[in-house]
Design a protein around this motif. Structure first.
Motif, mmCIF file in Angstrom:
data_model
loop_
_atom_site.group_PDB
_atom_site.id
_atom_site.type_symbol
_atom_site.label_atom_id
_atom_site.label_comp_id
_atom_site.label_asym_id
_atom_site.label_seq_id
_atom_site.Cartn_x
_atom_site.Cartn_y
_atom_site.Cartn_z
ATOM 1 N N LEU A 94 0.840 -1.204 0.000
ATOM 2 C CA LEU A 94 0.000 0.000 0.000
ATOM 3 C C LEU A 94 0.872 1.251 0.000
ATOM 4 O O LEU A 94 0.661 2.192 -0.778
ATOM 5 N N LEU A 95 1.888 1.231 0.861
ATOM 6 C CA LEU A 95 2.764 2.402 0.968
ATOM 7 C C LEU A 95 3.541 2.591 -0.331
ATOM 8 O O LEU A 95 3.719 3.712 -0.813
ATOM 9 N N GLN A 96 3.967 1.477 -0.927
ATOM 10 C CA GLN A 96 4.713 1.566 -2.186
ATOM 11 C C GLN A 96 3.826 2.098 -3.312
ATOM 12 O O GLN A 96 4.248 2.938 -4.103
ATOM 13 N N VAL A 135 -8.852 15.822 4.088
ATOM 14 C CA VAL A 135 -7.817 15.765 3.044
ATOM 15 C C VAL A 135 -6.496 15.477 3.765
ATOM 16 O O VAL A 135 -5.952 16.335 4.451
ATOM 17 N N ARG A 136 -6.047 14.247 3.612
ATOM 18 C CA ARG A 136 -4.853 13.783 4.319
ATOM 19 C C ARG A 136 -3.674 13.723 3.356
ATOM 20 O O ARG A 136 -3.796 13.109 2.280
ATOM 21 N N GLU A 137 -2.553 14.326 3.735
ATOM 22 C CA GLU A 137 -1.339 14.193 2.915
ATOM 23 C C GLU A 137 -0.919 12.731 2.993
ATOM 24 O O GLU A 137 -0.948 12.135 4.054
ATOM 25 N N GLY A 248 -3.790 12.540 9.873
ATOM 26 C CA GLY A 248 -4.941 12.189 9.035
ATOM 27 C C GLY A 248 -5.339 10.733 9.216
ATOM 28 O O GLY A 248 -6.524 10.385 9.178
ATOM 29 N N ASP A 249 -4.345 9.877 9.389
ATOM 30 C CA ASP A 249 -4.623 8.454 9.620
ATOM 31 C C ASP A 249 -5.451 8.293 10.889
ATOM 32 O O ASP A 249 -6.495 7.623 10.891
ATOM 33 N N ILE A 250 -5.008 8.959 11.931
ATOM 34 C CA ILE A 250 -5.663 8.791 13.232
ATOM 35 C C ILE A 250 -7.039 9.483 13.252
ATOM 36 O O ILE A 250 -8.041 8.888 13.658
HETATM 37 C C1 IPM Z 1 -5.009 3.681 6.253
HETATM 38 C C2 IPM Z 1 -4.309 2.516 6.906
HETATM 39 C C3 IPM Z 1 -2.873 2.457 6.411
HETATM 40 C C4 IPM Z 1 -2.184 3.724 6.857
HETATM 41 C C5 IPM Z 1 -2.063 1.217 6.864
HETATM 42 C C6 IPM Z 1 -2.763 -0.080 6.490
HETATM 43 C C7 IPM Z 1 -0.657 1.232 6.330
HETATM 44 O O1 IPM Z 1 -4.393 2.584 8.286
HETATM 45 O O2 IPM Z 1 -5.057 3.734 5.015
HETATM 46 O O3 IPM Z 1 -5.498 4.536 6.979
HETATM 47 O O4 IPM Z 1 -1.677 3.802 7.981
HETATM 48 O O5 IPM Z 1 -2.143 4.668 6.058
#
Ligand code: IPM
Ligand code: MG
Length: 369
Positions: A94-96, A135-137, A248-250
């Motif tokens: 996903l990160l890649q 809107v998350r970077e 943004g994730d949190i």
């Molecule tokens: C998200 C997920 C991902 C992130 C994980 C799965 C790497 O929590 O898309 O919010 O942390 O970005």
């Protein structure tokens, strides 16, 4: 008929394959109706790709993504691969993908549905009418900063990550947020931790500077801890929330509970050239393969795909209306069920079919392919 659109599906792990399957049926239905030709190719990603090819993302899948008009991703991850080294974990795919395709702006709409208000753990009067766009970077910040390592020390070990943002990285995602706000209620809350972090001080200064090009948009800054609190105290005060990768994730997981379930949240990850759509919920290994997962976030992600990548804003509205109608009919998967008598406990395929029926009462999924 317009040019064929190449769609890449990356079902991934856990409930990913089940929910993307329902979402693709919906996509095929609206494309057929709007005379849009699709070519759909699917590749394993995450744990599924590790099991088959020994790595979370293959060159072949990445190349297909680079040729696509849009990507639909299910979910990646699961306990089975937890002991893998970090570049071999499912999440690495996903990160890649985000980094390689430069998908720097992640849009996560938090919308409430009237018939689901009861499912939120918050009071109905607090959540009704909430409509927020986070809107998350997505390609910078602490997720990608260097150096990062774990080293041996005399006492034990030390883990290091780096939180870094450049002006350019901030400017481009701010631009997306301002453009988004211009089409909504014209209000941005930029969220940072400028009372402590230098990267946040640069964030605030840069967003402030960008705002000069958008005089019609109201900008306020908010510290992330305060924002976490305000989201449950009075979420209606927010229109667009602009923030960095980790915050943004949190905050998006927190905000998902306003809607009743993280199983309802779609997302769009956009760059200059590519776009990927994915439900925000994870792979939910505990219910995987049981036809129990809520496919609505994946279906709503396809609506975003129609809006942002396929030039079909009308189809997007139709899908969103069909989701709403399905909920109004009382269909509920386990995650959004509060079990009063008028609700039907639906499985994944029931839910998908119910949405499909609202889109086209005469078309059965079997007739589409
Ligand atoms: C998200 C997920 C991902 C992130 C994980 C799965 C790497 O929590 O898309 O919010 O942390 O970005
Ligand atoms: Mg997350």
């Amino acid at each position: 008929m317009s040019k064929t659109k190449e769609i890449v599906v990356l079902p991934g792990d856990g409930i990913g394959p089940e929910v993307t399957k329902e979402a693709i049926k919906i996509l095929q239905t609206v494309c057929k109706r709007h005379d849009k030709k699709l070519s759909i190719r699917s590749f394993p990603v995450g744990g599924a790709s590790i099991d088959r090819y020994g790595r979370p993302l293959t060159e072949e899948a990445l190349t297909a993504c680079r040729k696509s008009s849009a990507i639909l991703l299910g979910a990646v991850g699961g306990g089975k691969w937890n002991d893998q080294p970090k570049d071999k974990r499912p999440e690495a795919a996903l990160l890649q993908l985000r980094k390689e395709l430069d998908l720097f702006a992640n849009l996560r709409p938090i919308t409430t549905y009237k018939s689901l208000l009861k499912s939120s753990p918050l009071k109905q009067e607090i959540v009704s009418g909430v409509d927020i766009m986070i809107v998350r970077e997505l390609t910078g910040g602490i997720y990608f900063g260097r150096p990062r390592f774990i080293e041996q020390t005399e006492q034990g070990e030390r883990g290091v990550d780096t939180l870094s943002y450049t002006t350019e990285e901030i400017e481009r995602v701010a631009h997306t947020a301002f453009e988004t706000a211009a089409k909504r209620d014209r209000k941005i809350t930029s969220v940072d931790k400028a009372n402590v972090l230098d990267s946040s001080r640069l964030w605030r200064k840069t967003v402030q500077e960008s705002a000069k090009q958008w005089p019609e948009i109201e900008l306020q800054h908010m510290l992330v801890d305060n924002c976490a609190m305000q989201l449950v105290r009075n979420p209606k005060q927010f229109d667009v929330i602009l923030t960095g990768n980790m915050f943004g994730d949190i905050l998006s997981d927190e905000a998902s509970m306003i809607t009743g379930s993280i199983g309802m949240l779609p997302s769009a990850s956009l760059g200059e050239e590519f776009a990927m759509y994915e439900p925000v919920h994870g792979s939910a290994p505990d219910i995987a393969g049981q036809n129990k997962a809520n496919p609505l976030a994946a279906i709503a992600s396809v609506a975003l795909m129609c809006r942002y990548s396929l030039g079909m804003p009308e189809a997007a509205r139709e899908i969103e209306a069909a989701i709403e109608a399905t909920l109004n009919d009382g269909f509920r998967t386990g995650d959004i069920s509060s079990k009063p008598s008028k609700e039907y406990l639906a499985d994944t395929t029931d839910m998908g079919s119910a949405v499909l029926k609202h889109l086209n009462p005469y078309m059965q999924p079997g007739n589409l392919l």
